[in-house]
Design a protein around this motif. Structure first.
Motif, mmCIF file in Angstrom:
data_model
loop_
_atom_site.group_PDB
_atom_site.id
_atom_site.type_symbol
_atom_site.label_atom_id
_atom_site.label_comp_id
_atom_site.label_asym_id
_atom_site.label_seq_id
_atom_site.Cartn_x
_atom_site.Cartn_y
_atom_site.Cartn_z
ATOM 1 N N LEU A 290 9.401 -81.191 29.892
ATOM 2 C CA LEU A 290 9.130 -79.863 30.434
ATOM 3 C C LEU A 290 10.188 -78.863 29.971
ATOM 4 C CD1 LEU A 290 6.849 -78.980 32.225
ATOM 5 C CD2 LEU A 290 8.344 -79.218 34.204
ATOM 6 N N ASN A 291 11.433 -79.330 29.998
ATOM 7 C CA ASN A 291 12.544 -78.497 29.534
ATOM 8 C C ASN A 291 12.396 -78.185 28.045
ATOM 9 O OD1 ASN A 291 15.122 -77.220 30.027
ATOM 10 N ND2 ASN A 291 15.996 -78.850 28.746
ATOM 11 N N ASN A 292 11.991 -79.230 27.284
ATOM 12 C CA ASN A 292 11.790 -79.024 25.850
ATOM 13 C C ASN A 292 10.705 -77.987 25.606
ATOM 14 O OD1 ASN A 292 13.759 -80.869 25.264
ATOM 15 N ND2 ASN A 292 12.323 -82.588 24.962
ATOM 16 N N THR A 294 9.715 -75.601 27.732
ATOM 17 C CA THR A 294 10.193 -74.290 28.175
ATOM 18 C C THR A 294 11.067 -73.632 27.104
ATOM 19 O OG1 THR A 294 10.263 -75.221 30.390
ATOM 20 C CG2 THR A 294 11.323 -73.093 30.108
ATOM 21 N N LEU A 295 12.041 -74.426 26.598
ATOM 22 C CA LEU A 295 12.962 -73.879 25.589
ATOM 23 C C LEU A 295 12.211 -73.490 24.320
ATOM 24 C CD1 LEU A 295 16.085 -76.247 25.898
ATOM 25 C CD2 LEU A 295 15.917 -73.840 26.569
ATOM 26 N N THR A 296 11.343 -74.401 23.860
ATOM 27 C CA THR A 296 10.621 -74.146 22.616
ATOM 28 C C THR A 296 9.732 -72.915 22.755
ATOM 29 O OG1 THR A 296 10.629 -76.521 22.259
ATOM 30 C CG2 THR A 296 9.195 -75.220 20.838
ATOM 31 N N ALA A 298 10.087 -70.445 24.796
ATOM 32 C CA ALA A 298 10.919 -69.241 24.906
ATOM 33 C C ALA A 298 11.378 -68.778 23.523
ATOM 34 C CB ALA A 298 12.116 -69.524 25.805
ATOM 35 N N VAL A 299 11.821 -69.779 22.709
ATOM 36 C CA VAL A 299 12.280 -69.449 21.356
ATOM 37 C C VAL A 299 11.130 -68.873 20.535
ATOM 38 C CG1 VAL A 299 13.112 -70.446 19.181
ATOM 39 C CG2 VAL A 299 14.218 -71.054 21.347
ATOM 40 N N GLU A 302 10.522 -65.347 21.666
ATOM 41 C CA GLU A 302 11.584 -64.413 21.251
ATOM 42 C C GLU A 302 11.532 -64.109 19.758
ATOM 43 O OE1 GLU A 302 15.482 -65.798 22.360
ATOM 44 O OE2 GLU A 302 14.978 -65.804 24.491
ATOM 45 N N ASP A 303 11.357 -65.170 18.945
ATOM 46 C CA ASP A 303 11.514 -65.008 17.497
ATOM 47 C C ASP A 303 10.207 -64.994 16.741
ATOM 48 O OD1 ASP A 303 14.158 -65.081 18.092
ATOM 49 O OD2 ASP A 303 14.415 -67.213 17.610
ATOM 50 N N GLU A 314 6.394 -75.703 13.252
ATOM 51 C CA GLU A 314 7.271 -76.759 13.750
ATOM 52 C C GLU A 314 7.447 -76.634 15.262
ATOM 53 O OE1 GLU A 314 11.355 -76.823 12.299
ATOM 54 O OE2 GLU A 314 11.758 -78.258 13.915
ATOM 55 N N LEU A 315 7.629 -75.385 15.699
ATOM 56 C CA LEU A 315 7.809 -75.165 17.140
ATOM 57 C C LEU A 315 6.549 -75.564 17.911
ATOM 58 C CD1 LEU A 315 9.734 -71.745 17.205
ATOM 59 C CD2 LEU A 315 10.637 -74.025 17.648
ATOM 60 N N ASP A 318 6.214 -79.250 18.153
ATOM 61 C CA ASP A 318 7.104 -79.754 19.213
ATOM 62 C C ASP A 318 6.464 -79.577 20.581
ATOM 63 O OD1 ASP A 318 9.023 -80.726 17.590
ATOM 64 O OD2 ASP A 318 10.474 -79.086 17.884
ATOM 65 N N GLU A 322 5.613 -82.673 23.049
ATOM 66 C CA GLU A 322 6.242 -82.784 24.378
ATOM 67 C C GLU A 322 5.204 -82.768 25.488
ATOM 68 O OE1 GLU A 322 9.624 -83.426 24.965
ATOM 69 O OE2 GLU A 322 9.403 -83.820 22.826
ATOM 70 N N ILE B 15 15.518 -81.812 20.798
ATOM 71 C CA ILE B 15 14.896 -80.483 20.854
ATOM 72 C C ILE B 15 15.789 -79.472 21.585
ATOM 73 C CG2 ILE B 15 12.946 -79.188 21.838
ATOM 74 C CD1 ILE B 15 11.138 -81.435 21.032
ATOM 75 N N ARG B 19 16.808 -75.925 19.845
ATOM 76 C CA ARG B 19 16.402 -74.613 20.367
ATOM 77 C C ARG B 19 17.601 -73.788 20.821
ATOM 78 N NH1 ARG B 19 13.167 -76.329 17.817
ATOM 79 N NH2 ARG B 19 11.210 -77.264 18.458
ATOM 80 N N LYS B 26 21.728 -66.449 17.949
ATOM 81 C CA LYS B 26 21.153 -65.117 17.922
ATOM 82 C C LYS B 26 21.939 -64.174 18.841
ATOM 83 C CE LYS B 26 17.101 -64.006 19.583
ATOM 84 N NZ LYS B 26 15.711 -64.250 19.962
ATOM 85 N N PRO B 106 13.927 -77.631 34.339
ATOM 86 C CA PRO B 106 13.825 -76.919 33.056
ATOM 87 C C PRO B 106 14.373 -75.491 33.151
ATOM 88 C CG PRO B 106 11.685 -77.040 34.154
ATOM 89 C CD PRO B 106 12.677 -77.645 35.084
#
Lengths: 500, 129
Positions: A290-292, A294-296, A298-299, A302-303, A314-315, A318, A322, B15, B19, B26, B106
């Protein structure tokens, strides 16, 4: 037919069979036995009374017969004197009279003892004798001329009848005396015969009591042992009649039914606890994917504009990976928690252990415990319920984890026994061990060494129940400070899977 | 931001490192990423980081070990602990032992950025003393 229905049906059949036996209670059987005793004793008494009564009758007859014979003998003596010495004929009458009155006054008794025929003969003799005497007396006074010849005629006849009377009376007496003798013999023998009868009856009654009371009691003892060992099949009748023990058996069957129901509840509630433990672990495990995600995500957000298509892909990959990982974790838990309908199959021990270890993996990791397994590849299969056995194994693994320190070891091995009928699975840890004095109680329901809110104390008792339902058993060996080994034996599946 | 702060991130989920490296660089941090405890420990021995972000539970070496090593070799470094469910106890232990803060999984990159910003201020306060 499902197994549950099958069990209920067996219970119903047992109850029906117990009730259908013809009713013949032990109470009525005992009553019958004692009645028989009473009737036999009453018969003995009655026979004795009748015999004594008849003896009394015979004795009185003998007295009468004796007096009669005496009177007749006297009469004959005076008859002889009359012919020899011309004494008075009246002396003869003096004795014939009492003989006649003896006959008349006791006619009833004489008839019953001698029989009518003999009585008539006896009476006829006496009448004839009397008549001849009257004729003699008449000659004396009425016919003096040819008296000599007439008298000698009468004398002959008198002698003849007189001697016949005596002989007959003596014969009768003798005969009756014989009867009396044989009755005495019989009276002496009778108690002995009854004694033998009583002895037989007493032996029968003792045997009856043993068979009707002692045997069912020892069978009940065997049954309670069987139930205590976890065999909860209903009791079926083993005797012909329904009696008090049938009621006990029906009560026991009710108890078995309740026990089974409660055991099922216990298994269910224990499973809920295990689910609770697992959920905590799985929630933790879910946190990582879940954390993976969330982070992915978010990234990516953002980007999104600044990265290449390849990086974006790739993102996203992932994210998918997950998400799939989360799904797998949830599915494992669902597999364990799904409704427990007993479903027996041929099972592979190493699969089972691997599945259980996967469920417990998170707890194992948290604790930092090293788990090793050693299970031969060609181990025969066992027959059982996957979920229930998983629950037992999980319980043993979680218990071991509680008992061992960080960096402890848990070793799981499986092998066939030397008899090749059973598979033994050993869970050996190098934890704190179980103190000797509590070792016998660890399989008891609600026994726990864990702090109040951490354990229900049902785990091992439920596990034992499950293993015994599978026809196996579970034992423990433990040494304080060295560790604990739980040993499960399960019977090897006999029927080839294809024929199931 | 005048000085680029150096951050070491260690989590055995690769991961997380990947990330966070992107996200934090950034924002202006220099980031080194490790997905195993022993390698991170070795690096901490070599170099003093401004911030260490570590997962509390990992195989072999856990967050507490990392924290101990940091307090030993570089007391000025702020350690931020990442916790999951069921590791709250460990996180509390870490705080008692001197971790700066913890962040629960998370989380979003912004959550970590926020904690890091506060940590930067705390560092500035430390150096003013």
């Amino acid at each position: 037919m499902t197994q549950e229905n099958h069990i209920e049906d067996a219970e119903y059949q047992a109850e029906k069979a117990l009730k259908e036996r013809p009713r013949f209670s032990i109470r009525s059987r005992l009553l019958l036995g004692f009645m028989l005793f009473f009737i036999l004793s009453a018969a003995a008494e009655l026979t004795a009374i009748i015999t004594l009564h008849r003896l009394e009758e015979k004795t009185r007859f003998l007295v009468i017969a004796d007096r009669y014979t005496y009177e007749i003998q006297q009469a004959r003596r005076f008859e002889k004197n009359f012919f020899l010495y011309q004494t008075d004929l009246q002396y003869v009458f003096d004795h014939v009279g009492p003989a006649e009155s003896l006959m008349n006054s006791n006619s009833q008794e004489l008839r019953s003892v001698l029989g009518d025929d003999n009585y008539i003969v006896l009476n006829a003799h006496l009448e004839k004798y009397k008549e001849l005497l009257f004729q003699l007396a008449a000659i004396d006074t009425v016919l003096p001329e040819n008296a000599e010849t007439r008298m000698s005629e009468i004398e002959n006849e008198l002698r003849q009848y007189g001697s016949q009377m005596i002989t007959f009376a003596l014969q009768l007496s003798e005969r009756e005396l014989d009867t009396v003798r044989s009755m005495f013999r019989w009276a002496k023998l009778l108690p002995l015969i009854f004694l033998v009868f009583f002895l037989i009856l007493v032996i029968y009654m003792a045997n009856f009591l043993f068979r009707q009371i002692n045997r069912p009691l020892s069978r009940l003892m065997e049954l309670t042992e069987r139930i205590a060992e976890g065999d909860l099949t209903p009791i079926t009748p083993f005797r012909k009649y329904r009696d008090e023990f049938s009621n006990v058996n029906m009560a026991l069957n009710h108890m078995i039914h309740e026990l089974k129901r409660r055991q099922e509840l216990m298994i269910e509630s224990h499973k809920l606890r295990a689910i609770g433990t697992l959920t905590a672990g799985i929630a933790h495990e879910l946190n990582n994917p879940l954390n993976n995600i969330t982070l992915t995500a978010a990234v990516l957000e953002e980007d999104y504009e600044n990265i290449s298509d390849e990086q974006r892909l790739e993102l996203v990959r992932d994210l998918v990976k997950e998400a799939q990982r989360s799904e797998r974790i949830v599915r494992n838990l669902l597999g364990f928690a799904r409704k427990s309908e007993i479903e027996t199959k041929h099972l592979d021990i190493s699969d089972l252990i691997a599945e259980t270890l996967k469920l417990a993996q998170n707890q194992v990791n948290l604790k930092g415990v090293k788990v090793t397994t050693s299970i031969p590849v060609n181990l025969p299969k066992i027959h059982g319920d996957r979920q229930q056995l998983n629950q037992v194994f999980l319980n043993l693994i979680l218990n071991a984890l509680d008992a061992i320190d960080k960096n402890g070891k848990l070793n799981i091995t499986a092998e066939t026994t030397s008899m090749f009928d059973f598979i033994t699975i050993k869970f050996t840890d190098n934890g704190s061990g179980i103190p000797h004095h509590i070792l016998p109680s660890i399989f008891d329901p609600f026994f726990t060494t864990k702090p109040t809110r951490r354990g229900t104390g049902l785990g091992l008792s439920v596990s034992k129940g499950i293993i015994e339902e599978h026809g196996g058993n579970i034992t423990v060996e433990s040494e304080v400070g060295t560790g604990t080994t739980f040993i499960i034996s399960l019977p090897i599946a006999r029927i080839p899977a294809e024929f199931k | 931001m005048s000085k680029r702060f150096e951050v070491l991130v260690v989590d055995d989920e690769p991961i997380v490192g990947k990330r966070l490296k992107v996200a934090l660089e950034k924002t202006g941090y220099d980031v080194e990423v490790f997905d195993s405890g022993p390698a991170a420990l070795e690096r901490i021995g070599e170099k003093q980081f401004d911030f260490v972000v570590t997962d509390v539970r990992m195989d072999n070496v856990d967050g507490i070990d990392i924290l101990n090593k940091v307090t030993e070799t570089s007391p000025r470094t702020k350690v931020i602990i990442i916790t999951g469910y069921a590791t709250i106890e460990l996180a509390r232990e870490a705080l008692v032992k001197g971790a700066y803060d913890f962040i629960a999984k998370p989380f979003q990159p912004d959550d970590l950025r926020e904690v890091l910003e506060r940590a930067v201020k705390a560092r500035e306060l430390d150096s003013d003393k």
